[in-house]
Design a protein around this motif. Structure first.
Motif, mmCIF file in Angstrom:
data_model
loop_
_atom_site.group_PDB
_atom_site.id
_atom_site.type_symbol
_atom_site.label_atom_id
_atom_site.label_comp_id
_atom_site.label_asym_id
_atom_site.label_seq_id
_atom_site.Cartn_x
_atom_site.Cartn_y
_atom_site.Cartn_z
ATOM 1 N N SER A 71 0.903 -1.111 -0.038
ATOM 2 C CA SER A 71 0.007 0.057 -0.072
ATOM 3 C C SER A 71 0.637 1.060 -0.121
ATOM 4 O O SER A 71 0.605 2.315 -0.570
ATOM 5 C CB SER A 71 -0.913 0.112 1.177
ATOM 6 O OG SER A 71 -0.308 -0.130 2.368
ATOM 7 N N SER A 72 2.021 1.144 0.720
ATOM 8 C CA SER A 72 2.880 2.376 0.749
ATOM 9 C C SER A 72 3.780 2.331 -0.825
ATOM 10 O O SER A 72 4.116 3.551 -1.060
ATOM 11 C CB SER A 72 3.773 2.365 1.620
ATOM 12 O OG SER A 72 4.487 1.226 2.011
ATOM 13 N N SER A 73 3.990 1.390 -1.330
ATOM 14 C CA SER A 73 4.503 1.580 -2.852
ATOM 15 C C SER A 73 3.333 2.186 -3.648
ATOM 16 O O SER A 73 3.834 2.970 -4.279
ATOM 17 C CB SER A 73 4.510 0.090 -3.308
ATOM 18 O OG SER A 73 5.404 -0.806 -2.867
ATOM 19 N N ALA A 74 2.225 2.223 -3.367
ATOM 20 C CA ALA A 74 1.248 2.741 -4.349
ATOM 21 C C ALA A 74 1.116 4.298 -3.924
ATOM 22 O O ALA A 74 1.345 5.124 -4.730
ATOM 23 C CB ALA A 74 -0.224 2.170 -3.871
ATOM 24 N N ILE A 75 1.255 4.621 -2.769
ATOM 25 C CA ILE A 75 1.513 5.932 -2.139
ATOM 26 C C ILE A 75 2.723 6.658 -2.856
ATOM 27 O O ILE A 75 2.635 7.621 -3.265
ATOM 28 C CB ILE A 75 1.418 6.200 -0.731
ATOM 29 C CG1 ILE A 75 -0.113 5.698 -0.288
ATOM 30 C CG2 ILE A 75 1.382 7.594 -0.492
ATOM 31 C CD1 ILE A 75 -0.379 5.743 1.272
ATOM 32 N N LEU A 76 3.934 6.042 -2.598
ATOM 33 C CA LEU A 76 5.165 6.406 -2.920
ATOM 34 C C LEU A 76 5.267 6.770 -4.509
ATOM 35 O O LEU A 76 5.578 7.832 -4.970
ATOM 36 C CB LEU A 76 6.163 5.581 -2.435
ATOM 37 C CG LEU A 76 6.550 5.315 -1.075
ATOM 38 C CD1 LEU A 76 7.907 4.459 -0.676
ATOM 39 C CD2 LEU A 76 6.839 6.751 -0.287
ATOM 40 N N SER A 77 4.745 5.803 -5.368
ATOM 41 C CA SER A 77 5.143 5.952 -6.613
ATOM 42 C C SER A 77 3.650 6.780 -7.364
ATOM 43 O O SER A 77 4.070 7.233 -8.303
ATOM 44 C CB SER A 77 4.895 4.469 -7.069
ATOM 45 O OG SER A 77 5.787 4.286 -8.211
ATOM 46 N N GLY A 78 2.672 6.465 -6.743
ATOM 47 C CA GLY A 78 1.591 7.386 -7.120
ATOM 48 C C GLY A 78 1.384 8.643 -6.765
ATOM 49 O O GLY A 78 0.954 9.694 -7.591
ATOM 50 N N LEU A 79 1.819 9.058 -5.643
ATOM 51 C CA LEU A 79 1.645 10.378 -5.314
ATOM 52 C C LEU A 79 3.039 11.247 -4.635
ATOM 53 O O LEU A 79 3.133 12.339 -5.041
ATOM 54 C CB LEU A 79 0.675 10.460 -4.037
ATOM 55 C CG LEU A 79 -0.733 9.838 -4.324
ATOM 56 C CD1 LEU A 79 -1.523 9.980 -3.037
ATOM 57 C CD2 LEU A 79 -1.235 10.860 -5.192
ATOM 58 N N VAL A 80 3.765 10.656 -4.135
ATOM 59 C CA VAL A 80 4.790 11.393 -3.331
ATOM 60 C C VAL A 80 5.875 11.770 -4.578
ATOM 61 O O VAL A 80 6.272 12.767 -4.715
ATOM 62 C CB VAL A 80 5.802 10.207 -2.472
ATOM 63 C CG1 VAL A 80 7.012 11.103 -2.014
ATOM 64 C CG2 VAL A 80 4.951 10.106 -1.131
ATOM 65 N N VAL A 81 6.125 10.802 -5.337
ATOM 66 C CA VAL A 81 7.075 11.215 -6.558
ATOM 67 C C VAL A 81 6.369 12.382 -7.351
ATOM 68 O O VAL A 81 6.951 13.435 -7.657
ATOM 69 C CB VAL A 81 7.229 10.053 -7.624
ATOM 70 C CG1 VAL A 81 7.792 10.466 -8.936
ATOM 71 C CG2 VAL A 81 8.374 9.039 -7.258
ATOM 72 N N LYS A 82 5.007 12.406 -7.620
ATOM 73 C CA LYS A 82 4.098 13.559 -8.235
ATOM 74 C C LYS A 82 4.429 14.899 -7.711
ATOM 75 O O LYS A 82 4.327 15.979 -8.099
ATOM 76 C CB LYS A 82 2.794 13.193 -8.348
ATOM 77 C CG LYS A 82 2.450 12.040 -9.151
ATOM 78 C CD LYS A 82 2.999 11.926 -10.405
ATOM 79 C CE LYS A 82 3.395 10.399 -10.602
ATOM 80 N NZ LYS A 82 2.176 9.693 -10.580
ATOM 81 N N LEU A 83 4.376 14.861 -6.127
ATOM 82 C CA LEU A 83 4.461 16.003 -5.311
ATOM 83 C C LEU A 83 5.695 16.723 -5.706
ATOM 84 O O LEU A 83 5.691 18.021 -5.678
ATOM 85 C CB LEU A 83 4.612 15.342 -3.859
ATOM 86 C CG LEU A 83 4.279 16.514 -2.787
ATOM 87 C CD1 LEU A 83 2.573 16.773 -3.005
ATOM 88 C CD2 LEU A 83 4.325 15.856 -1.290
ATOM 89 N N TYR A 84 6.929 16.058 -5.894
ATOM 90 C CA TYR A 84 8.042 16.908 -6.219
ATOM 91 C C TYR A 84 7.881 17.458 -7.656
ATOM 92 O O TYR A 84 8.412 18.364 -7.892
ATOM 93 C CB TYR A 84 9.444 15.833 -6.023
ATOM 94 C CG TYR A 84 9.681 15.393 -4.832
ATOM 95 C CD1 TYR A 84 9.936 16.322 -3.725
ATOM 96 C CD2 TYR A 84 9.680 14.143 -4.211
ATOM 97 C CE1 TYR A 84 10.212 15.973 -2.570
ATOM 98 C CE2 TYR A 84 9.817 13.734 -2.888
ATOM 99 C CZ TYR A 84 10.314 14.578 -2.260
ATOM 100 O OH TYR A 84 10.415 14.304 -0.981
#
Lengths: 493, 142
Positions: free
Chosen positions: A246-259
């Motif tokens: 579930s955190s892979s989904a957050i890291l790949s789907g959202l955190v990278v986009k945030l930057y």
């Protein structure tokens, strides 16, 4: 009261993270339910906020009633509030999934710790979106890095420690590079507030060209490392594939986009696209984006581990977004924003459905997917939808973003970019289609194609299905969201 | 460490270290130091106690339950003070405008909310230092 909503959402996330350890000795369901309630409250508040900003225009919020050149300031506009709403919605979906699949590789007494980290992660994400201060952005970026590295290493295995060590080393270089850029700008302008710095850059660019251009280079490199833009990507596949699903989904789907969103803020609001294009930065970004689109897919083709493959695919997809940004037109930004949304949905759907397969079967190699569709029909259908979206087949949101990107590059007289988009799409097909063919057409037990009840908990099933429906919805009716993105892009340019 | 000299000296020193830590925390807004430095002093005094008397005795004095409450409580105090500003004068962490006493400049009671914030930070830092130290020792034993 509406202007307090950003601060109140930050306070809610922080308080939730602090309350989790106090509930350590209670039943764990209490914690997860409370977390869901907090997320839903903030979601409702953010919807109210977005509606207000849409009707009445943007506003700023000063901490402690200080003037903007002394104190911290939050800027709430359609860009920040809208993306906060999108990220929160996606996180609620992933959160519901994670309440039944938090077990994947995490020791039972670490559950609480996982949710603490998740809420601090949310706190940092909202902070980065809302803040209007360069140094404050740096502080939130550090919080985000530290929580991310803890989430990656939470499974306490050797590979996790390797991945998180690599992550922390490269991302620290990125953070410090960004900070150095901020320091150089502070030398020239004497401010850290983005609006004041931007005004000051416009008036002093001719006198302090060297400082400002160096600062731009450092900040871009720093954010590039953190956003895993192509030549700086080497930390991403390990980190995203070893983290809990579930955190892979957050890291790949959202955190990278945030930057990426920070990068957009920086290029268009801080420096202004005139300075960026006068330095030919947009050409560099275009080449980097195009290389990333091709090379990320090429790396992904050879992978045998599905989660690793998805990690490499993220690098290619970040390339699309960078390409859209580098065009510097309203259409280009609109396509980039839409791809932020559609890639977030598709990557979350892919990671969650692979997570369901891992939950049920414990396998994550490509060759183990033979006949998986007869065992888990719904999950594999959603996986198929998302994979087709990545390739760019019509009726999925991935098609709309590629179409818009193509139209934007034609509009900017860069027609040759369409070739790269098409080649990258074909390369995507080269590594996603074998999984689909294996899952749907090859069967381990011939004749066993009857539909069965999915062997996973319902709370995992619902988020996956919702994501699948959203992918199709945005593939069929993209107009409303595209007009919103157009409005955001017009304000930025 | 079973040396009687060390035990006696440490028993004598610890109260002074802690009082000095509290002094630094309370004078954070008018002299060098503050919540972090003072909290670190108090935390270090507890680390000294653990080093000399062992982790079991130290856990009796400062149990895990207490440290959980202290760690969360420190920040919750900070947020609560910030929220007072939000409710009274419409902006998070507003100081003088939301009615915190101004006092006489240069004395302990001055600077509005800042001494209160320092107390929150001090609690948090002290408990974090001792929790981290205990976690490191336990990891080595396990």
């Amino acid at each position: 009261m509406i202007i307090q909503i950003p601060v109140i959402s930050l306070v809610f996330f922080l308080l939730m993270a602090l309350i989790v350890p106090l509930f350590k000795r209670r039943n764990f369901a209490v914690t997860t339910t409370l977390g869901l309630i907090v997320l839903l409250i903030v979601w409702v508040l953010t919807v109210v906020l977005v509606r207000d900003v849409y009707l009445n225009g943007p506003f700023t919020y000063a901490f402690g009633n200080h003037e903007s050149f002394i104190g911290l300031e939050l800027l709430v506009n359609l860009f920040s509030a809208g993306f906060a709403l999108f990220m929160l919605s996606l996180i609620i979906i992933i959160y519901v999934y994670s309440t039944s699949d938090a077990t994947e590789g995490i020791a039972e007494k670490e559950y609480g710790r996982y949710y603490i980290l998740l809420f601090i992660l949310l706190f940092a994400m909202f902070g980065i979106l809302y803040t209007n201060d360069l140094f404050n952005t740096y502080v939130f970026m550090e919080i985000l890095s530290i929580t991310t590295v803890s989430i990656i290493s939470i499974k306490r295995k050797k590979e996790n420690y390797t991945a998180s060590f690599r992550y922390v080393m490269l991302n620290e270089v990125g953070s410090l590079s960004y900070l150095f850029g901020v320091a150089l700008l502070f030398m020239v302008t004497g401010h850290t507030n983005i609006d004041l710095v931007a005004a000051s850059i416009q008036s002093s660019f001719d006198d302090y060209t060297a400082n400002i251009v160096t600062a731009l280079g450092f900040m871009l490199t720093g954010i590039g490392i953190k956003a895993a833009i192509f030549p700086f990507h080497i930390w991403l596949p390990d980190a995203h594939s070893t983290a809990p699903t579930s955190s892979s989904a957050i890291l790949s789907g959202l955190v990278v986009k945030l930057y990426i969103l920070i990068m957009i803020k920086m290029l268009f609001r801080l420096f202004g696209f005139d300075i960026v294009s006068a330095m030919n930065i947009h050409i560099v970004l275009m080449m980097i984006g195009a290389f990333g689109m091709i090379m990320g897919s090429v790396f992904a083709i050879g992978q045998t581990d599905v989660k690793r493959m998805l990690g490499y695919s993220s690098i290619a997809q970040v390339g699309y977004i960078v390409l859209g940004i580098s065009l510097g037109t309203v259409l280009g930004l609109q396509a980039a924003f839409f791809h932020v949304l559609s890639h977030g949905l598709m990557k979350a759907a892919l990671f969650l459905s692979v997570g369901a397969v891992i939950y049920h079967k414990g396998v994550r190699k490509v060759k183990d997917f033979n006949g998986m569709a007869s065992e888990m029909p719904v999950v594999m259908t959603v996986f198929g939808l998302a994979a087709l979206g990545m390739i760019g087949i019509p009726l999925t949101s991935g098609f709309i973003s590629k179409l818009n990107l193509g139209l934007a590059s034609l509009d900017a007289n860069q027609g040759y970019l369409i070739i790269i988009i098409i080649v990258s799409g074909l390369l995507n097909a080269l590594y996603y289609l074998p999984i689909l063919i294996a899952a749907f057409l090859k069967s381990n037990k011939p004749g066993d194609l009857g539909l069965k009840v999915e062997p996973i908990p319902r709370l995992m099933m619902v988020p996956i299905v919702v994501l699948g429906l959203l992918i199709v919805y945005f593939g069929l009716f993209p107009n409303m969201i595209l007009s919103w993105f157009e409005e955001i892009a017009v304000v930025l340019l | 460490m079973n040396d009687i000299i060390i035990k006696t000296v440490v028993r004598l020193i610890i109260p002074f270290v802690q009082i000095y830590g509290i002094y630094i925390i309370l004078h954070g807004h008018i002299s060098p130091g503050g919540g972090f430095a003072g909290g670190a002093l108090i935390g270090t005094s507890l680390v000294l106690y653990t080093l000399v008397f062992g982790i079991e005795k130290s856990k009796e004095k400062f149990s895990e339950r207490v440290s959980e409450f202290a760690e969360s409580g420190g920040i919750i105090l900070y947020i609560a003070i910030g929220l007072i500003g939000l409710f009274v004068s419409g902006s998070f962490l507003t100081n003088i405008d939301s009615g915190f006493p101004v006092g006489h400049p240069g004395t302990v009671i001055s600077g509005g909310m800042i001494p209160l914030l320092m107390i929150g930070i001090g609690i948090k830092v002290a408990s974090t230092i001792i929790t981290l130290f205990h976690a490191l020792i336990e990891e080595e034993e396990a």
